[in-house]
Design a protein around this motif. Structure first.
Motif, PDB file in Angstrom:
ATOM      1  N   LEU A   5      30.892  -0.008  13.047  1.00 47.12           N
ATOM      2  CA  LEU A   5      31.405  -1.180  12.349  1.00 47.12           C
ATOM      3  C   LEU A   5      32.918  -1.069  12.178  1.00 47.12           C
ATOM      4  O   LEU A   5      33.646  -2.024  12.427  1.00 47.12           O
ATOM      5  N   VAL A   6      33.384   0.084  11.742  1.00 46.13           N
ATOM      6  CA  VAL A   6      34.818   0.306  11.553  1.00 46.13           C
ATOM      7  C   VAL A   6      35.215   1.661  12.139  1.00 46.13           C
ATOM      8  O   VAL A   6      34.429   2.606  12.160  1.00 46.13           O
ATOM      9  N   LYS A   7      36.451   1.707  12.594  1.00 43.25           N
ATOM     10  CA  LYS A   7      37.000   2.922  13.191  1.00 43.25           C
ATOM     11  C   LYS A   7      38.472   3.002  12.804  1.00 43.25           C
ATOM     12  O   LYS A   7      39.198   2.009  12.921  1.00 43.25           O
ATOM     13  N   GLN A   8      38.884   4.158  12.305  1.00 40.68           N
ATOM     14  CA  GLN A   8      40.283   4.343  11.909  1.00 40.68           C
ATOM     15  C   GLN A   8      40.764   5.675  12.470  1.00 40.68           C
ATOM     16  O   GLN A   8      40.104   6.694  12.304  1.00 40.68           O
ATOM     17  N   THR A   9      41.910   5.659  13.115  1.00 39.81           N
ATOM     18  CA  THR A   9      42.509   6.880  13.633  1.00 39.81           C
ATOM     19  C   THR A   9      43.658   7.288  12.730  1.00 39.81           C
ATOM     20  O   THR A   9      44.488   6.461  12.360  1.00 39.81           O
ATOM     21  N   LEU A  10      43.658   8.553  12.353  1.00 36.89           N
ATOM     22  CA  LEU A  10      44.721   9.144  11.545  1.00 36.89           C
ATOM     23  C   LEU A  10      45.203  10.407  12.239  1.00 36.89           C
ATOM     24  O   LEU A  10      44.488  10.995  13.048  1.00 36.89           O
ATOM     25  N   LEU A  26      34.716   7.144  11.668  1.00 32.89           N
ATOM     26  CA  LEU A  26      33.794   6.128  12.158  1.00 32.89           C
ATOM     27  C   LEU A  26      32.730   5.839  11.105  1.00 32.89           C
ATOM     28  O   LEU A  26      32.200   6.761  10.485  1.00 32.89           O
ATOM     29  N   LEU A  27      32.438   4.565  10.930  1.00 26.33           N
ATOM     30  CA  LEU A  27      31.379   4.139  10.021  1.00 26.33           C
ATOM     31  C   LEU A  27      30.539   3.110  10.759  1.00 26.33           C
ATOM     32  O   LEU A  27      31.061   2.108  11.256  1.00 26.33           O
ATOM     33  N   GLY A  28      29.242   3.379  10.858  1.00 25.12           N
ATOM     34  CA  GLY A  28      28.343   2.505  11.604  1.00 25.12           C
ATOM     35  C   GLY A  28      27.883   1.305  10.807  1.00 25.12           C
ATOM     36  O   GLY A  28      28.291   1.076   9.661  1.00 25.12           O
ATOM     37  N   TYR A  29      26.995   0.551  11.411  1.00 26.54           N
ATOM     38  CA  TYR A  29      26.381  -0.604  10.754  1.00 26.54           C
ATOM     39  C   TYR A  29      25.246  -0.125   9.859  1.00 26.54           C
ATOM     40  O   TYR A  29      24.430   0.690  10.288  1.00 26.54           O
TER      41      TYR A  29
END
Length: 112
Positions: A5-10, A26-29
């Protein structure tokens, strides 16, 4: 975790060295497991590694999603518990130690 659902790169930069670690959050549905139980997959990948997929659970999809966000923050803090890296949205910023982002900015606390 292919379907997220969401993805963030740090990028995490250790204060005592020039090492920069790429982190992908990463966070799924959320999905119903059975009546009154839902889960959401989450994962933190370091550099290009796979990272272990774990689940957060809740009474419904909303609660599972919120628990997943909280677990991402907790797992990230745990990963760096023995160091105090700065976090950045780009590798260039991490290498130059510019425009850092705190975990409280990334995972806001309740303001009410």
């Amino acid at each position: 975790m292919d379907n997220c659902l969401v993805k963030q790169t740090l990028y995490a930069c250790e204060p005592t060295s020039d090492n920069v670690t790429k982190l992908t959050l990463l966070l799924g549905y959320p999905e119903l497991v059975r009546e009154a139980e839902a889960r959401v997959a989450l994962c933190i990948r370091m550099d290009e590694g796979g990272g272990a997929e774990v689940y957060a659970f809740g009474a419904d999809k909303w609660q599972a999603h919120m628990m997943g966000i909280s677990m991402l923050k907790l797992r990230l803090k745990h990963m760096f518990r023995n160091s105090c890296p700065s976090f950045h949205y780009s590798r260039e910023d991490a290498e130059q130690q510019a425009d850092g982002v705190s975990l409280d900015d990334l995972f806001p606390i309740d303001l009410v």
